[in-house]
Design a protein around this motif. Sequence first.
Motif, PDB file in Angstrom:
ATOM      1  N   ARG A  88       0.803  -1.227   0.000  1.00 44.23           N
ATOM      2  CA  ARG A  88       0.000   0.000   0.000  1.00 44.23           C
ATOM      3  C   ARG A  88       0.832   1.270   0.000  1.00 44.23           C
ATOM      4  O   ARG A  88       0.617   2.194   0.773  1.00 44.23           O
ATOM      5  CB  ARG A  88      -0.983  -0.015   1.164  1.00 44.23           C
ATOM      6  N   VAL A  89       1.797   1.329  -0.920  1.00 46.82           N
ATOM      7  CA  VAL A  89       2.607   2.530  -1.132  1.00 46.82           C
ATOM      8  C   VAL A  89       2.146   3.146  -2.443  1.00 46.82           C
ATOM      9  O   VAL A  89       2.221   2.501  -3.488  1.00 46.82           O
ATOM     10  CB  VAL A  89       4.109   2.189  -1.203  1.00 46.82           C
ATOM     11  N   GLN A  90       1.645   4.394  -2.377  1.00 46.08           N
ATOM     12  CA  GLN A  90       1.188   5.050  -3.599  1.00 46.08           C
ATOM     13  C   GLN A  90       1.192   6.563  -3.410  1.00 46.08           C
ATOM     14  O   GLN A  90       0.702   7.080  -2.412  1.00 46.08           O
ATOM     15  CB  GLN A  90      -0.224   4.598  -3.971  1.00 46.08           C
ATOM     16  N   VAL A  91       1.776   7.249  -4.390  1.00 47.14           N
ATOM     17  CA  VAL A  91       1.821   8.710  -4.409  1.00 47.14           C
ATOM     18  C   VAL A  91       1.394   9.193  -5.789  1.00 47.14           C
ATOM     19  O   VAL A  91       1.219   8.392  -6.704  1.00 47.14           O
ATOM     20  CB  VAL A  91       3.242   9.250  -4.080  1.00 47.14           C
ATOM     21  N   THR A  92       1.259  10.499  -5.935  1.00 53.64           N
ATOM     22  CA  THR A  92       0.974  11.073  -7.249  1.00 53.64           C
ATOM     23  C   THR A  92       2.150  11.919  -7.698  1.00 53.64           C
ATOM     24  O   THR A  92       2.943  12.404  -6.885  1.00 53.64           O
ATOM     25  CB  THR A  92      -0.298  11.939  -7.236  1.00 53.64           C
ATOM     26  N   VAL A  93       2.274  12.068  -9.003  1.00 49.81           N
ATOM     27  CA  VAL A  93       3.259  12.962  -9.620  1.00 49.81           C
ATOM     28  C   VAL A  93       2.550  13.700 -10.750  1.00 49.81           C
ATOM     29  O   VAL A  93       1.513  13.266 -11.237  1.00 49.81           O
ATOM     30  CB  VAL A  93       4.501  12.211 -10.166  1.00 49.81           C
ATOM     31  N   THR A 130      -4.502   9.327  -0.277  1.00 51.48           N
ATOM     32  CA  THR A 130      -5.238   9.059   0.963  1.00 51.48           C
ATOM     33  C   THR A 130      -5.427   7.563   1.170  1.00 51.48           C
ATOM     34  O   THR A 130      -5.860   6.849   0.261  1.00 51.48           O
ATOM     35  CB  THR A 130      -6.609   9.756   0.928  1.00 51.48           C
ATOM     36  N   GLY A 131      -5.057   7.092   2.358  1.00 49.42           N
ATOM     37  CA  GLY A 131      -5.185   5.681   2.697  1.00 49.42           C
ATOM     38  C   GLY A 131      -3.975   4.836   2.341  1.00 49.42           C
ATOM     39  O   GLY A 131      -3.963   3.634   2.590  1.00 49.42           O
ATOM     40  N   PHE A 132      -2.945   5.460   1.750  1.00 51.88           N
ATOM     41  CA  PHE A 132      -1.743   4.737   1.347  1.00 51.88           C
ATOM     42  C   PHE A 132      -0.523   5.274   2.074  1.00 51.88           C
ATOM     43  O   PHE A 132      -0.547   6.364   2.643  1.00 51.88           O
ATOM     44  CB  PHE A 132      -1.526   4.846  -0.173  1.00 51.88           C
ATOM     45  N   GLN A 133       0.560   4.518   2.036  1.00 50.74           N
ATOM     46  CA  GLN A 133       1.829   4.931   2.627  1.00 50.74           C
ATOM     47  C   GLN A 133       2.652   5.729   1.619  1.00 50.74           C
ATOM     48  O   GLN A 133       2.495   5.571   0.416  1.00 50.74           O
ATOM     49  CB  GLN A 133       2.648   3.709   3.054  1.00 50.74           C
ATOM     50  N   ASP A 134       3.559   6.508   2.145  1.00 52.51           N
ATOM     51  CA  ASP A 134       4.525   7.277   1.364  1.00 52.51           C
ATOM     52  C   ASP A 134       5.711   6.364   1.012  1.00 52.51           C
ATOM     53  O   ASP A 134       5.955   5.362   1.684  1.00 52.51           O
ATOM     54  CB  ASP A 134       5.001   8.446   2.238  1.00 52.51           C
ATOM     55  N   PHE A 135       6.464   6.706  -0.009  1.00 57.34           N
ATOM     56  CA  PHE A 135       7.637   5.923  -0.405  1.00 57.34           C
ATOM     57  C   PHE A 135       8.722   5.905   0.669  1.00 57.34           C
ATOM     58  O   PHE A 135       9.650   5.097   0.603  1.00 57.34           O
ATOM     59  CB  PHE A 135       8.218   6.442  -1.722  1.00 57.34           C
ATOM     60  N   ASN A 176      -0.159   8.141 -11.078  1.00 52.51           N
ATOM     61  CA  ASN A 176       0.017   7.448  -9.810  1.00 52.51           C
ATOM     62  C   ASN A 176       1.311   6.654  -9.897  1.00 52.51           C
ATOM     63  O   ASN A 176       1.603   6.040 -10.930  1.00 52.51           O
ATOM     64  CB  ASN A 176      -1.142   6.503  -9.527  1.00 52.51           C
ATOM     65  N   VAL A 177       2.075   6.677  -8.809  1.00 46.68           N
ATOM     66  CA  VAL A 177       3.299   5.891  -8.707  1.00 46.68           C
ATOM     67  C   VAL A 177       3.122   4.992  -7.497  1.00 46.68           C
ATOM     68  O   VAL A 177       2.822   5.474  -6.403  1.00 46.68           O
ATOM     69  CB  VAL A 177       4.545   6.783  -8.528  1.00 46.68           C
ATOM     70  N   PHE A 178       3.294   3.690  -7.701  1.00 46.95           N
ATOM     71  CA  PHE A 178       3.071   2.779  -6.585  1.00 46.95           C
ATOM     72  C   PHE A 178       4.016   1.588  -6.640  1.00 46.95           C
ATOM     73  O   PHE A 178       4.588   1.266  -7.679  1.00 46.95           O
ATOM     74  CB  PHE A 178       1.613   2.318  -6.520  1.00 46.95           C
ATOM     75  N   VAL A 179       4.176   0.947  -5.481  1.00 47.22           N
ATOM     76  CA  VAL A 179       4.997  -0.254  -5.364  1.00 47.22           C
ATOM     77  C   VAL A 179       4.134  -1.433  -5.789  1.00 47.22           C
ATOM     78  O   VAL A 179       2.969  -1.545  -5.399  1.00 47.22           O
ATOM     79  CB  VAL A 179       5.502  -0.441  -3.920  1.00 47.22           C
TER      80      VAL A 179
END
Length: 115
Positions: free
Chosen positions: A8-13, A29-34, A93-96
């Motif tokens: 649950r790692v996801q950010v926006t760029v 929202t609801g996700f972890q930071d990198f 969206n950028v996510f693991v």
Amino acid sequence: MAFVVADRVQVTVSAPGSATTITLGAAVTGFQDFAVIGNGNSTYYTIADQSGSNWEVGIGTYTSSGTTLSRDTVLSNSAGNTSRINFSSGTQNVFVTLPSSRTVYPAAIAAMIFG
């Protein structure tokens, strides 16, 4: 330096282009930071247009100074090759993620799970 995969790692760029290193935005929202990956550690990543039309899966390195992710190795993308996609506009969206090409799924395990 280690290789780290976290849930649950996801950010926006915003339109990172095809740059080797991208600056990461805030966690969705609801996700972890990198940051949970840890400074200098590598991970699998996906960058995807919010429209869903362009995407890239690869291996990158997280750097806490400047909160960046380097796009070290592209494993696959929406163009069907291993080049960096040029995200020239919009929000991504950028996510693991764990790429399917990197999973081990022997037939014996599949038979146990699916019968």
